[in-house]
Design a protein around this motif. Structure first.
Motif, PDB file in Angstrom:
ATOM      1  N   ARG A 103       0.817  -1.209   0.000  1.00 42.99           N
ATOM      2  CA  ARG A 103       0.000   0.000   0.000  1.00 42.99           C
ATOM      3  C   ARG A 103       0.860   1.274   0.000  1.00 42.99           C
ATOM      4  N   GLY A 104       2.054   1.177   0.574  1.00 42.36           N
ATOM      5  CA  GLY A 104       2.935   2.333   0.616  1.00 42.36           C
ATOM      6  C   GLY A 104       3.302   2.837  -0.773  1.00 42.36           C
ATOM      7  N   GLN A 105       3.419   1.915  -1.736  1.00 42.74           N
ATOM      8  CA  GLN A 105       3.742   2.338  -3.094  1.00 42.74           C
ATOM      9  C   GLN A 105       2.583   3.095  -3.727  1.00 42.74           C
ATOM     10  N   ILE A 106       1.374   2.664  -3.423  1.00 47.86           N
ATOM     11  CA  ILE A 106       0.203   3.361  -3.943  1.00 47.86           C
ATOM     12  C   ILE A 106       0.119   4.765  -3.350  1.00 47.86           C
ATOM     13  N   GLU A 107       0.348   4.858  -2.038  1.00 45.69           N
ATOM     14  CA  GLU A 107       0.305   6.168  -1.381  1.00 45.69           C
ATOM     15  C   GLU A 107       1.418   7.071  -1.880  1.00 45.69           C
ATOM     16  N   ALA A 108       2.584   6.491  -2.179  1.00 40.09           N
ATOM     17  CA  ALA A 108       3.693   7.280  -2.705  1.00 40.09           C
ATOM     18  C   ALA A 108       3.349   7.842  -4.086  1.00 40.09           C
ATOM     19  N   GLY A 109       2.691   7.020  -4.900  1.00 31.93           N
ATOM     20  CA  GLY A 109       2.276   7.488  -6.212  1.00 31.93           C
ATOM     21  C   GLY A 109       1.272   8.624  -6.126  1.00 31.93           C
ATOM     22  N   ARG A 110       0.337   8.527  -5.191  1.00 25.28           N
ATOM     23  CA  ARG A 110      -0.634   9.614  -5.020  1.00 25.28           C
ATOM     24  C   ARG A 110       0.040  10.872  -4.482  1.00 25.28           C
ATOM     25  N   ALA A 111       1.043  10.685  -3.615  1.00 23.27           N
ATOM     26  CA  ALA A 111       1.769  11.830  -3.062  1.00 23.27           C
ATOM     27  C   ALA A 111       2.556  12.572  -4.135  1.00 23.27           C
ATOM     28  N   LEU A 112       2.957  11.837  -5.185  1.00 20.34           N
ATOM     29  CA  LEU A 112       3.685  12.465  -6.282  1.00 20.34           C
ATOM     30  C   LEU A 112       2.755  13.196  -7.252  1.00 20.34           C
ATOM     31  N   GLY A 113       1.456  13.104  -6.997  1.00 20.98           N
ATOM     32  CA  GLY A 113       0.500  13.812  -7.839  1.00 20.98           C
ATOM     33  C   GLY A 113      -0.100  12.984  -8.950  1.00 20.98           C
ATOM     34  N   LEU A 114       0.132  11.675  -8.944  1.00 26.14           N
ATOM     35  CA  LEU A 114      -0.448  10.814  -9.970  1.00 26.14           C
ATOM     36  C   LEU A 114      -1.945  10.646  -9.733  1.00 26.14           C
ATOM     37  N   THR A 115      -2.692  10.592 -10.815  1.00 30.29           N
ATOM     38  CA  THR A 115      -4.126  10.330 -10.702  1.00 30.29           C
ATOM     39  C   THR A 115      -4.353   8.852 -10.413  1.00 30.29           C
ATOM     40  N   PHE A 116      -5.611   8.488 -10.127  1.00 24.17           N
ATOM     41  CA  PHE A 116      -5.934   7.086  -9.850  1.00 24.17           C
ATOM     42  C   PHE A 116      -5.573   6.207 -11.048  1.00 24.17           C
ATOM     43  N   GLY A 117      -5.901   6.669 -12.256  1.00 22.28           N
ATOM     44  CA  GLY A 117      -5.579   5.901 -13.459  1.00 22.28           C
ATOM     45  C   GLY A 117      -4.088   5.744 -13.661  1.00 22.28           C
ATOM     46  N   GLN A 118      -3.322   6.794 -13.384  1.00 24.86           N
ATOM     47  CA  GLN A 118      -1.873   6.725 -13.541  1.00 24.86           C
ATOM     48  C   GLN A 118      -1.233   5.806 -12.509  1.00 24.86           C
ATOM     49  N   VAL A 119      -1.755   5.820 -11.300  1.00 21.17           N
ATOM     50  CA  VAL A 119      -1.248   4.910 -10.269  1.00 21.17           C
ATOM     51  C   VAL A 119      -1.474   3.463 -10.698  1.00 21.17           C
ATOM     52  N   LEU A 120      -2.674   3.182 -11.237  1.00 22.84           N
ATOM     53  CA  LEU A 120      -2.958   1.834 -11.723  1.00 22.84           C
ATOM     54  C   LEU A 120      -2.019   1.444 -12.851  1.00 22.84           C
ATOM     55  N   ARG A 121      -1.852   2.349 -13.813  1.00 23.98           N
ATOM     56  CA  ARG A 121      -1.083   2.038 -15.022  1.00 23.98           C
ATOM     57  C   ARG A 121       0.404   1.889 -14.764  1.00 23.98           C
ATOM     58  N   PHE A 122       0.989   2.768 -13.963  1.00 24.43           N
ATOM     59  CA  PHE A 122       2.437   2.806 -13.826  1.00 24.43           C
ATOM     60  C   PHE A 122       2.958   2.123 -12.561  1.00 24.43           C
ATOM     61  N   VAL A 123       2.120   1.981 -11.546  1.00 24.08           N
ATOM     62  CA  VAL A 123       2.594   1.458 -10.268  1.00 24.08           C
ATOM     63  C   VAL A 123       1.977   0.100  -9.937  1.00 24.08           C
ATOM     64  N   VAL A 124       0.650   0.019  -9.995  1.00 27.84           N
ATOM     65  CA  VAL A 124      -0.046  -1.164  -9.473  1.00 27.84           C
ATOM     66  C   VAL A 124      -0.081  -2.319 -10.463  1.00 27.84           C
ATOM     67  N   LEU A 125      -0.646  -2.088 -11.650  1.00 26.98           N
ATOM     68  CA  LEU A 125      -0.870  -3.191 -12.583  1.00 26.98           C
ATOM     69  C   LEU A 125       0.402  -3.897 -13.046  1.00 26.98           C
ATOM     70  N   PRO A 126       1.506  -3.189 -13.339  1.00 34.31           N
ATOM     71  CA  PRO A 126       2.723  -3.921 -13.732  1.00 34.31           C
ATOM     72  C   PRO A 126       3.181  -4.915 -12.670  1.00 34.31           C
ATOM     73  N   GLN A 127       3.126  -4.517 -11.400  1.00 35.05           N
ATOM     74  CA  GLN A 127       3.537  -5.431 -10.326  1.00 35.05           C
ATOM     75  C   GLN A 127       2.499  -6.515 -10.096  1.00 35.05           C
ATOM     76  N   ALA A 128       1.221  -6.145 -10.208  1.00 33.27           N
ATOM     77  CA  ALA A 128       0.152  -7.121  -9.982  1.00 33.27           C
ATOM     78  C   ALA A 128       0.197  -8.236 -11.019  1.00 33.27           C
TER      79      ALA A 128
END
Length: 206
Positions: A103-128
């Motif tokens: 979850r920390g990676q998701i929160e870090a992505g949001r802290a960097l200003g990424l939108t929900f879609g960008q967090v999914l595309r660049f952070v969550v889905l590749p690892q998932a």
């Protein structure tokens, strides 16, 4: 006949897996979206489709759609029904992979200003997706094996349907169905081996 049946089964399974993957990925995004109606819709879809036997759904599509005025080929009717069915399972596999991402990676992505879609595309889905290689391979195996149910609703071009026709012609069930079983075993081993190789490569890249 046997070779053509095997090719049709591969085509049926491949199309089903791709379409179910696209729809299942979309449903997984809906299930984790911050929009409540989307989460409820995806939840209801998954619960409903997973509670219906695949053969019942195939029968409903093959014999029910013409009653509603929707008529197209038996092959694509089977692909449609199977894709809708397996999308529910695909959704849960992807969602389990998403939950494995810290979850920390998701929160870090949001802290960097990424939108929900960008967090999914660049952070969550590749690892998932990397963590769901084996579950997705098991799902592909299930899709391939259960494609034989299409023969029960009239798609006689696929492997099991062609095997039944050969058995009716030559009355050699041990040989006909034994060969079909060997083909399914070979396909299962091939999918499992390919998934193992892919998983090792993805682990190295990480």
């Amino acid at each position: 006949m046997f070779g053509n049946g095997l090719l049709v089964s591969l085509e049926l399974s491949g199309l089903t897996f791709v379409l179910a993957g696209l729809l299942g990925g979309l449903l997984a995004c809906c299930r984790i979206a911050p929009v409540v109606p989307l989460r409820l819709f995806a939840w209801a879809y998954v619960v409903t489709l997973r509670s219906v036997p695949l053969l019942v759904l195939l029968t409903l599509f093959v014999f029910g759609l013409p009653e509603a005025g929707v008529v197209y080929s038996l092959f694509w009717t089977a692909v449609t029904a199977m894709s809708l069915y397996w999308a529910a399972f695909f959704c849960e596999v992807v969602r389990s992979g998403v939950r494995a991402v810290p979850r920390g990676q998701i929160e870090a992505g949001r802290a960097l200003g990424l939108t929900f879609g960008q967090v999914l595309r660049f952070v969550v889905l590749p690892q998932a997706l990397r963590s769901t290689v084996q579950p997705l391979a098991s799902l592909f195996i299930a899709v391939t094996l259960n494609s034989s149910l299409a023969a029960a609703v009239g798609v006689t071009q696929e492997l099991t349907g062609q095997t039944q026709l050969l058995d009716q012609r030559f009355a050699q069930p041990l040989i006909s169905f034994g060969a079909a079983a060997a083909c399914y075993v070979a396909l299962t081993l091939l999918i499992g081996r390919s998934a193992a190789v892919l998983e090792r490569r993805l682990v190295v890249q990480r």
